[in-house]
Design an enzyme around this catalytic site. Structure first.
Site, mmCIF file in Angstrom:
data_model
loop_
_atom_site.group_PDB
_atom_site.id
_atom_site.type_symbol
_atom_site.label_atom_id
_atom_site.label_comp_id
_atom_site.label_asym_id
_atom_site.label_seq_id
_atom_site.Cartn_x
_atom_site.Cartn_y
_atom_site.Cartn_z
ATOM 1 N N GLU A 265 23.029 -7.528 -9.537
ATOM 2 C CA GLU A 265 21.842 -6.423 -9.565
ATOM 3 C C GLU A 265 22.482 -5.082 -10.534
ATOM 4 O O GLU A 265 21.814 -4.504 -11.276
ATOM 5 C CB GLU A 265 21.607 -5.961 -8.388
ATOM 6 C CG GLU A 265 21.104 -7.189 -7.343
ATOM 7 C CD GLU A 265 20.048 -7.668 -7.971
ATOM 8 O OE1 GLU A 265 19.254 -7.186 -8.573
ATOM 9 O OE2 GLU A 265 19.868 -8.998 -7.515
ATOM 10 N N HIS A 268 21.453 -5.806 -14.003
ATOM 11 C CA HIS A 268 19.843 -5.487 -14.128
ATOM 12 C C HIS A 268 19.742 -3.978 -14.334
ATOM 13 O O HIS A 268 18.879 -3.574 -14.955
ATOM 14 C CB HIS A 268 19.198 -5.924 -12.804
ATOM 15 C CG HIS A 268 18.812 -7.435 -12.921
ATOM 16 N ND1 HIS A 268 17.826 -8.041 -13.721
ATOM 17 C CD2 HIS A 268 18.988 -8.195 -11.804
ATOM 18 C CE1 HIS A 268 17.799 -9.337 -13.438
ATOM 19 N NE2 HIS A 268 18.428 -9.417 -12.138
ATOM 20 N N GLU A 294 17.244 -10.933 -16.887
ATOM 21 C CA GLU A 294 18.258 -11.835 -16.361
ATOM 22 C C GLU A 294 19.417 -12.325 -17.204
ATOM 23 O O GLU A 294 20.658 -12.589 -16.906
ATOM 24 C CB GLU A 294 17.631 -13.330 -16.098
ATOM 25 C CG GLU A 294 18.156 -14.027 -14.762
ATOM 26 C CD GLU A 294 18.135 -13.457 -13.511
ATOM 27 O OE1 GLU A 294 17.161 -12.387 -13.420
ATOM 28 O OE2 GLU A 294 18.896 -13.639 -12.673
HETATM 29 ZN ZN ZN Z 1 18.365 -11.458 -11.338
#
Ligand code: ZN
Length: 497
Positions: A265, A268, A294
């Site tokens: 995370e 991201h 991603e």
């Molecule tokens: Zn992801």
């Protein structure tokens, strides 16, 4: 023209701010909201979503875009103004095609269907959600049909998350990947079985949390512009470029779950934190596609966070933190444990070698349902059959079969999964490019320094936000088109090198 551009920006800022408010309502719902708040929260979220949509499809926005078109054509296509007009045009054209009524009905159905799923999954009751899923499929087709002229009915749905990608091109790419991946996996599985008991011990949550936060701070996640909280399903969200948050979960009997969720995370989030501040509250202030997003989470999680070099630096500290659990476990044993390859039934727990097989199964089943060659009622059997043939293993029930992922129970059937594998493919392409520019990166990772890699990603990917589509970005960064070769050679080097 300047005045019109300013007016457009003012209008878009309101659209963006409504989306960001909606994200805040959603974050709160997933972290701290008591259950009693659910009904009102659903109502409030749908109100904010509707207001945002109405503001975006306002005919005044269309007129401004028309008036600005000649001006945009005279600009350098790489300029911010040209990009803003181009990206807004695409969003506007897409949004006006979807009747607000359909959107409202689909959203309402999505909320009900999600609610039903949260009950049906633990109860292993596919029959309970089958009518919901049939309705979802119907809505998904209606949504796709708002964009007549598609080659494949999934194309408009794929375009929502991975703009510019089509069913046919993704299918071809995935077929090539499978062809290379399957024999590679066989080879890896013919090696002696890895003992991963070292990561399956008791690891107190507070220590896990402290370690994970130390790692992502080193990677470059900025806690002055973010924070981490706990949820059931980890995610990243943002309320402005100055407030990009992540959530994680911990499993006290499995160290890898929380740690790699946190790193994932943070990948991201670093993408969003790295977007140029001048794009704040505009349609450019976002990661450009599900796949590119991603690629960043998986680059940090897998390519960096599961590498030998990385643990060469961090393992002594981890051993110090958990002396009873890891004091006698060698670095090599630990490294192998966190990279154990073993076919399993749950996508989110899959290793790097088998992960894409899970994704491709879902992608194919989505297309089959949309095409009408697979009925929703036959989904559970089709799911099991594909797991048997592709991974040689099947779940004991639908709970760990076709009910395991939330996607089809919270959004359309179509376009939900390809981004995960596109991300893996792009991560390898981008990383190879970063190493060409800075061959010292692996050695730096080995001493816990990530500034060069983080800086390269910021320059080449993060700062642009949504300015370039995924295909354009790949072309700009690598000089070519999407290709699986760097990914395959990365996997081969790591698991068979
Ligand atoms: Zn992801």
């Amino acid at each position: 023209m300047e005045k019109k551009l300013d007016e457009l920006k003012d209008r878009l800022r309101e659209v963006e701010d409504l989306q960001l408010v909606s994200a805040l309502l959603n974050w709160d719902q997933s972290t701290y909201m008591p259950p009693g708040g659910a009904a009102a929260r659903g109502r409030q979220m749908s109100l904010v979503a509707r207001l945002g949509h109405e503001k975006l499809i306002d005919p005044a926005v269309g007129r401004l875009l028309d008036d600005l078109q000649p001006y945009a054509e005279g600009l350098d296509p790489d300029s911010d103004d040209a990009a803003l007009i181009r990206v807004t045009r695409r969003q506007y054209d897409k949004s006006v095609r979807v009747p607000p009524r359909l959107l409202a009905q689909f959203n309402e159905h999505g909320a009900a269907s999600y609610q039903a799923w949260t009950v049906a999954r633990p109860a292993n009751d596919f029959k309970a959600v089958q009518p919901m899923l049939e309705k979802t499929l119907d809505f998904s087709r209606q949504l796709a049909d708002c964009f007549p002229g598609y080659e494949h009915i999934a194309d408009p749905l794929i375009d929502y998350s991975d703009e510019g990608m089509k069913a046919e091109s993704v299918r071809t790419l995935f077929a090539n990947l499978r062809e290379q991946l399957v024999p590679l996996l066989k080879e890896v599985l013919s090696q002696p079985v890895v003992d991963d008991s070292s990561v399956h011990q008791f690891f107190p949550e507070d220590k896990q949390r402290a370690f994970g936060e130390r790692v992502i701070r080193d990677l470059g996640y900025d806690f002055n512009r973010g924070r981490q909280d706990k949820t059931h399903h980890p995610f990243m969200t943002k309320f402005s470029l100055g407030d990009v948050r992540i959530t994680t979960r911990f499993q006290e009997d499995y160290l890898a779950n929380g740690l790699f969720s946190t790193i994932h995370e943070s990948g991201h989030a670093m993408y969003e934190q790295g977007i140029d501040m001048k794009y704040e509250a505009s349609p450019l202030a976002h990661g450009t596609s599900a796949g590119v997003h991603e690629s960043q989470s998986r680059l940090w999680e897998n390519v960096v966070g599961r590498s030998r070099a990385f643990w060469g630096h961090y393992y002594p500290g981890l051993q110090e933190l958990f002396p009873e659990q890891l004091g006698d476990v060698s670095l090599e044993t630990f490294y192998r444990a966190i990279n154990k390859v073993q076919p399993s039934v749950i996508r989110t727990e899959a290793d790097q070698m088998t992960y894409d097989l899970h994704v491709m199964i879902r992608f194919d089943l989505e297309l089959a349902m949309l095409e009408g060659s697979l009925e929703v009622r036959d989904l559970p059997d089709a799911w099991m059959a594909r797991y048997e043939s592709d991974l040689g293993i099947t779940a004991k029930d639908d709970r760990d079969g076709c009910l395991q992922d939330v996607h089809w129970f919270a959004g359309p059937i179509g376009g939900s999964f390809q981004g995960y594998t596109l991300g893996n493919i792009m991560a390898a392409m981008f990383y190879r490019q970063a190493l060409l520019a800075h061959p010292e990166i692996p050695a730096q990772i080995g001493s816990g320094e990530f500034g060069t890699l983080h800086g390269w990603l910021t320059d080449n990917i993060y700062r642009h936000g949504a300015k370039f589509t995924a295909n354009d970005l790949v072309q700009r960064v690598t000089g070519g088109q999407l290709t699986i070769e760097p990914y395959i050679s990365y996997l081969r080097g790591k698991f068979l090198g």
